[in-house]
Design an enzyme around this catalytic site. Structure first.
Site, PDB file in Angstrom:
ATOM      1  N   GLN A 119     176.624  56.761   9.847  1.00  0.00           N
ATOM      2  CA  GLN A 119     177.388  56.262   8.700  1.00  0.00           C
ATOM      3  C   GLN A 119     176.476  55.929   7.511  1.00  0.00           C
ATOM      4  OE1 GLN A 119     179.950  53.417  11.539  1.00  0.00           O
ATOM      5  NE2 GLN A 119     180.698  53.448   9.445  1.00  0.00           N
ATOM      6  N   HIS A 120     177.103  55.768   6.369  1.00  0.00           N
ATOM      7  CA  HIS A 120     176.528  55.122   5.168  1.00  0.00           C
ATOM      8  C   HIS A 120     175.484  55.907   4.373  1.00  0.00           C
ATOM      9  CE1 HIS A 120     178.382  51.652   7.016  1.00  0.00           C
ATOM     10  NE2 HIS A 120     177.495  51.600   7.971  1.00  0.00           N
ATOM     11  N   ASP A 143     180.034  57.998  13.162  1.00  0.00           N
ATOM     12  CA  ASP A 143     179.739  58.163  14.593  1.00  0.00           C
ATOM     13  C   ASP A 143     180.409  57.102  15.459  1.00  0.00           C
ATOM     14  OD1 ASP A 143     177.985  56.174  13.684  1.00  0.00           O
ATOM     15  OD2 ASP A 143     176.179  57.165  14.424  1.00  0.00           O
TER      16      ASP A 143
HETATM   17  O1  LIG Z   1     175.184  51.933  10.310  1.00  0.00           O
HETATM   18  C1  LIG Z   1     175.783  52.089  11.358  1.00  0.00           C
HETATM   19  C2  LIG Z   1     177.127  51.506  11.562  1.00  0.00           C
HETATM   20  O2  LIG Z   1     177.564  50.717  10.501  1.00  0.00           O
HETATM   21  C3  LIG Z   1     175.124  52.858  12.454  1.00  0.00           C
HETATM   22  O3  LIG Z   1     175.834  52.756  13.661  1.00  0.00           O
HETATM   23  C4  LIG Z   1     174.949  54.299  12.042  1.00  0.00           C
HETATM   24  O4  LIG Z   1     176.214  54.927  12.052  1.00  0.00           O
HETATM   25  C5  LIG Z   1     173.921  55.020  12.891  1.00  0.00           C
HETATM   26  O5  LIG Z   1     174.314  55.274  14.184  1.00  0.00           O
HETATM   27  P1  LIG Z   1     173.371  55.797  15.373  1.00  0.00           P
HETATM   28  O6  LIG Z   1     172.601  56.969  14.907  1.00  0.00           O
HETATM   29  O7  LIG Z   1     172.547  54.653  15.797  1.00  0.00           O
HETATM   30  O8  LIG Z   1     174.342  56.171  16.458  1.00  0.00           O
END
Ligand SMILES: O=C(CO)[C@@H](O)[C@H](O)COP(=O)(O)O
Ligand SMILES: Nc1ncnc2c1ncn2[C@@H]1O[C@H](COP(=O)(O)OP(=O)(O)O)[C@@H](O)[C@H]1O
EC number: 2.7.1.17
Length: 475
Positions: free
Chosen positions: A71-72, A236
């Site tokens: 995300q983000h 994700d």
């Molecule tokens: O920033 C967040 C949720 O807000 C993280 O969960 C990212 O989405 C990264 O996910 P992973 O690569 O650790 O699964």
């Protein structure tokens, strides 16, 4: 028997699964690593995705494909659709001051936090896209001037799969839009006023699709003739919720690069403390979520410090007593997001001759990482989540020590589905929804789930609570 593909473009790698749309049976899969670092050229994700797709036998026979992603991350495009600068990822903390400024400009303190929680569902921290846009406008004004559109990693990959057909064709979904800071989960609309606050002007943003809607068609030449339907994709964590089939009373704890604690809810969250992000999910509901910056990599780092592999780390951790005789690791190795300590470093407290052993350090690393997630579980329940069961997923859930120590720290049993790629599975389930149609995604069974139960050991959390504020900042 239509087939569907699901992609997880996560922080560390791209993973692809090909499944039967109706039964969910796994037929083929592939994966490829991403470069390290918190700033990455999106082209590297594209190459990794292509290589994972090749490993999975291509896309020639799939009816639909969906991409879930970290995300983000801020992907900025110029008016010709070229990437303006490497993407700043969710775990890049350089925009911490920008986040603080955005809260301050909205009234500061509790007033500023309440403004953001109500307007965008979440109080901005360095992870959120809007803070990265503010950082760009302030620190790289020449690059900022070239930006015509902003999107997220999964939006950009979906757009590339469609053949990169112009900025107007960018698409996203509620789940990932809710992590930008300029889209409201409560109303389901963009907030151009917030984008303006963050970046100083308007940008092209992807159209937000509803659950089960299609983002277009796969272009030719990507592992076969094009034409497969593209799902909207999602973040994700929202995909993981779909992948494990999270329902009422389920709290998912994901131990990947990030540690996340989330549940599916019928109403949006607006937590002005900032601990719980009020995201939307990929099914039309909501996904209140707590995220830490330090999870599976704490285990990687502990294993590296001790010169052992991850299985040996787990054995060592399980050979030490619960609470590691008072040794506590505060695992802020990348700074921290919850609590909001972007500049913090990690610390080890309670060293004595007795606790100066590899086993104690291994135990403290696992417990410290889990204690931070247990704090997240508390924050989620404080926002009204009920915990009927905790479902443990992500690479870190492969650790025997994590599975066995988690119930002691969380104070409740945990269920662990068989090791798998639940984010990619959730994306595949979304693709199946698009391929098969209907009001809800098809039901796929998750079989072979194991339950781990243990007597809670509250002293572990008490000692962690005493230690977690005792850390040095980087500067
Ligand atoms: O920033 C967040 C949720 O807000 C993280 O969960 C990212 O989405 C990264 O996910 P992973 O690569 O650790 O699964
Ligand atoms: N057996 C294991 N024990 C502990 N950690 C593991 C094990 N297998 C994989 N991991 C960890 O899982 C992490 C990757 O998990 P993953 O969920 O794929 O992350 P992300 O989605 O953030 O890319 C790596 O840091 C890796 O060390």
């Amino acid at each position: 028997m239509p087939l569907v593909a699901g992609v997880d473009s996560s922080t560390q790698s791209s993973k692809v699964v090909i499944r039967d749309a109706e039964t969910g049976a796994l037929l083929r899969q592939g994966r490829a690593p991403h470069p390290d670092g918190t700033e990455v050229d999106p082209e590297a994700w594209w190459q990794a995705l292509r290589s994972a797709v090749d490993q999975a036998g291509g896309l020639a026979d799939v009816a639909a494909i969906s991409v879930a992603g970290q995300q983000h991350g801020m992907v900025c495009l110029d008016e010709d659709g070229r990437v303006v600068r490497p993407a700043l990822l969710w775990n890049d903390t350089r925009s911490a001051d920008a986040a603080a400024d955005l809260v301050e400009e909205a009234g500061g303190g509790a007033v500023g936090r309440r403004f953001w929680a109500e307007a965008a569902g979440s109080v901005p921290v360095a992870s959120f896209t809007i803070t990265k846009l503010r950082w760009l406008a302030t620190h790289e004004p020449e690059l900022a001037a070239r930006v015509a559109a902003v999107c997220l990693p999964h939006d950009w990959l979906t757009w590339r799969l469609a053949g990169a057909p112009g900025l107007g064709a960018l698409r996203t979904d509620r789940g990932d839009a809710s992590g930008t800071g300029y889209w409201s989960p409560a109303t389901g609309d963009y907030r151009p006023d917030l984008l303006e606050r963050g970046f100083g002007r308007q940008l092209v943003v992807p159209e937000v699709l509803g659950p089960g809607e299609s983002a277009g068609k796969l272009a030719d030449g990507l592992g076969g003739p094009g034409g497969a339907l593209l799902g909207a994709g999602t973040g994700d964590n929202a995909a993981a919720a779909l992948g494990v089939g999270a329902g009422p009373g389920d709290v998912v704890v994901s131990i990947g690069t990030s540690g996340t604690v989330f549940s599916v809810a019928d109403v949006p969250a607006a937590d002005e403390s900032g601990a719980v992000a009020g995201f939307a999910d990929a099914s039309g509901r909501f996904l209140p979520l707590v995220c830490t910056l330090n999870a599976a990599r704490v285990l990687d780092a502990a294993a590296a410090m001790l010169g052992v592999n991850l299985d040996e780390l787990a054995e060592l951790a399980l050979s030490a007593p619960a609470g590691a005789d008072g040794l506590v690791m505060v695992p802020y190795l990348e700074g921290e997001r919850t609590p909001n300590r972007p500049l913090a470093t990690g610390a080890v407290h309670g060293l004595t001759l007795r606790t100066s052993t590899p086993a104690h350090l291994a135990r403290a690393a696992v417990e410290g990482m889990l204690c931070a997630l247990a704090d997240g579980l508390d924050a989620l329940t404080a926002q009204g989540a009920t915990v009927r069961r905790v479902i443990l997923v992500g690479g870190g859930a492969r650790s025997a020590a994590v599975r066995r120590i988690a119930p002691q720290v969380f104070g409740c049993p945990v269920v662990v589905p068989p090791a798998g790629e639940y984010v990619a599975d959730g994306a595949a389930r979304q693709a199946a929804w698009v391929a098969l149609g209907g009001p809800t995604p098809p039901t796929w069974a998750v079989e072979g789930t194991e339950e781990y139960a243990a007597e809670p050991v509250p002293a572990v959390r008490d000692r962690y609570a005493a230690a977690r504020g005792l850390v040095l900042d980087r500067r």
